[in-house]
Design a protein around this motif. Structure first.
Motif, PDB file in Angstrom:
ATOM      1  N   ALA A 104       5.686  -4.472  -7.273  1.00 37.06           N
ATOM      2  CA  ALA A 104       5.171  -3.158  -6.775  1.00 37.06           C
ATOM      3  C   ALA A 104       6.342  -2.074  -6.636  1.00 37.06           C
ATOM      4  O   ALA A 104       6.576  -1.132  -7.595  1.00 37.06           O
ATOM      5  N   ASP A 105       8.225  -2.148  -6.413  1.00 37.60           N
ATOM      6  CA  ASP A 105       8.557  -1.040  -5.700  1.00 37.60           C
ATOM      7  C   ASP A 105       9.413  -1.035  -7.154  1.00 37.60           C
ATOM      8  O   ASP A 105       9.430   0.309  -7.199  1.00 37.60           O
ATOM      9  N   ILE A 106       9.295  -2.174  -8.093  1.00 38.31           N
ATOM     10  CA  ILE A 106       9.891  -1.735  -8.967  1.00 38.31           C
ATOM     11  C   ILE A 106       9.716  -1.076 -10.098  1.00 38.31           C
ATOM     12  O   ILE A 106       9.739  -0.041 -10.781  1.00 38.31           O
ATOM     13  N   ILE A 107       9.005  -1.240 -10.222  1.00 47.64           N
ATOM     14  CA  ILE A 107       7.591  -0.672 -11.326  1.00 47.64           C
ATOM     15  C   ILE A 107       7.643   1.090 -10.821  1.00 47.64           C
ATOM     16  O   ILE A 107       7.325   1.722 -11.698  1.00 47.64           O
ATOM     17  N   ARG A 108       7.166   1.153  -9.445  1.00 50.00           N
ATOM     18  CA  ARG A 108       6.884   2.563  -8.784  1.00 50.00           C
ATOM     19  C   ARG A 108       8.545   3.565  -9.387  1.00 50.00           C
ATOM     20  O   ARG A 108       8.233   4.389  -9.249  1.00 50.00           O
ATOM     21  N   GLU A 109       9.656   2.415  -8.600  1.00 55.73           N
ATOM     22  CA  GLU A 109      10.581   3.479  -9.040  1.00 55.73           C
ATOM     23  C   GLU A 109      10.641   3.343 -10.753  1.00 55.73           C
ATOM     24  O   GLU A 109      11.321   4.675 -10.748  1.00 55.73           O
ATOM     25  N   ALA A 110      10.860   3.117 -11.594  1.00 51.01           N
ATOM     26  CA  ALA A 110      10.809   2.865 -12.934  1.00 51.01           C
ATOM     27  C   ALA A 110       9.471   4.196 -12.959  1.00 51.01           C
ATOM     28  O   ALA A 110      10.018   5.251 -14.176  1.00 51.01           O
ATOM     29  N   LEU A 111       8.540   4.778 -12.346  1.00 50.01           N
ATOM     30  CA  LEU A 111       6.877   5.990 -13.140  1.00 50.01           C
ATOM     31  C   LEU A 111       7.664   6.930 -12.410  1.00 50.01           C
ATOM     32  O   LEU A 111       8.034   7.780 -13.078  1.00 50.01           O
ATOM     33  N   ARG A 160       1.023  -1.294  -0.014  1.00 56.63           N
ATOM     34  CA  ARG A 160       0.354   0.023  -0.134  1.00 56.63           C
ATOM     35  C   ARG A 160       1.056   1.288  -0.113  1.00 56.63           C
ATOM     36  O   ARG A 160       0.622   2.208  -0.797  1.00 56.63           O
ATOM     37  N   TYR A 161       1.780   1.381   0.545  1.00 60.20           N
ATOM     38  CA  TYR A 161       2.583   1.983   1.363  1.00 60.20           C
ATOM     39  C   TYR A 161       3.380   2.757  -0.201  1.00 60.20           C
ATOM     40  O   TYR A 161       3.755   4.179  -0.911  1.00 60.20           O
ATOM     41  N   THR A 162       3.743   1.500  -1.550  1.00 64.34           N
ATOM     42  CA  THR A 162       4.327   2.172  -2.912  1.00 64.34           C
ATOM     43  C   THR A 162       3.802   2.722  -3.311  1.00 64.34           C
ATOM     44  O   THR A 162       3.620   3.281  -4.759  1.00 64.34           O
ATOM     45  N   VAL A 163       2.214   2.993  -3.548  1.00 64.27           N
ATOM     46  CA  VAL A 163       1.214   3.048  -4.195  1.00 64.27           C
ATOM     47  C   VAL A 163       0.892   5.181  -3.294  1.00 64.27           C
ATOM     48  O   VAL A 163      -0.247   5.408  -4.521  1.00 64.27           O
ATOM     49  N   GLY A 167      10.662   7.509 -10.082  1.00 67.92           N
ATOM     50  CA  GLY A 167      11.869   7.444  -8.890  1.00 67.92           C
ATOM     51  C   GLY A 167      11.585   6.509  -7.393  1.00 67.92           C
ATOM     52  O   GLY A 167      12.783   6.636  -6.531  1.00 67.92           O
ATOM     53  N   GLN A 168      10.225   6.456  -7.000  1.00 67.09           N
ATOM     54  CA  GLN A 168      10.028   6.781  -5.509  1.00 67.09           C
ATOM     55  C   GLN A 168      10.228   5.374  -5.232  1.00 67.09           C
ATOM     56  O   GLN A 168      10.558   4.202  -5.816  1.00 67.09           O
TER      57      GLN A 168
END
Length: 189
Positions: A175-182, A40-43, A184-185
């Motif tokens: 999710a962490d990988i996708i968010r970082e690619a989105l 949840r934190y990732t989004v 940088g978070q």
């Protein structure tokens, strides 16, 4: 008829066993909560459009991961209660089942991140309610027929919870990988 009172030693052993069982249940649920929180934190702070964007070669997006993990947890928690009928038979894969799986892994028109998170929160609440109501974690059911399960295999409530935790943790990493690619978070670091 006279009854012999239980010895303090047997009462202590029974209390200790009950405490250990409650401790195990608490530990499993707390571990699941932790991985849910990572996901949840990732989004956090994303728009629906960002949550639906693919940022890697994978078909996955952040909103779909929330949706998939909620559906997976709902299904496996239902298995704990009802057995294999809650999951279905995977030996005769239908076009409808394939479409259902595909829809589970993407955001559909009308899906919102807020709605997906609310559904996930409800699934989590229900899981915790079910686990709290179990007599123990050892009761098992046979797994449904599927090419990836050994024939005749059974999973206990304990094993099923471990599977839910593993799925949630694995997808929190995705999710962490996708968010970082989105943008940088990162969830951690």
């Amino acid at each position: 008829m006279t009854t012999t009172p239980a010895s303090p030693l047997s009462l202590s052993a029974a209390a200790s066993a009950a405490s250990a069982a409650d401790g195990e249940r608490t530990d499993l649920l707390e571990t699941l909560r932790l991985h849910r929180d990572f996901l949840r934190y990732t989004v956090r702070g994303l728009t629906d459009e960002q949550a639906g964007r693919r940022t890697t070669v994978s078909e996955l997006c952040l909103g779909a991961l929330i949706k998939h993990v909620a559906a997976t947890e709902r299904q496996w928690t239902a298995f704990v209660v009802a057995g294999p009928s809650a999951i279905g038979d995977f030996t005769e894969e239908s076009a409808e089942l394939r479409q259902e799986w595909a829809d589970d892994l993407r955001m559909l028109p009308g899906d919102t991140l807020a709605g997906l998170l609310a559904e996930y929160a409800e699934v989590a609440r229900r899981t915790e309610e079910i686990v709290a109501g179990l007599d123990g974690l050892g009761h098992s059911h046979p797994l449904p027929a599927a090419p990836w399960f050994a024939p005749g295999a059974r999973w206990s409530a304990r094993r099923t919870l471990l599977h839910i935790i593993a799925e949630t943790a694995q997808h929190a990493g995705h999710a962490d990988i996708i968010r970082e690619a989105l943008d940088g978070q990162k969830t951690m670091g």
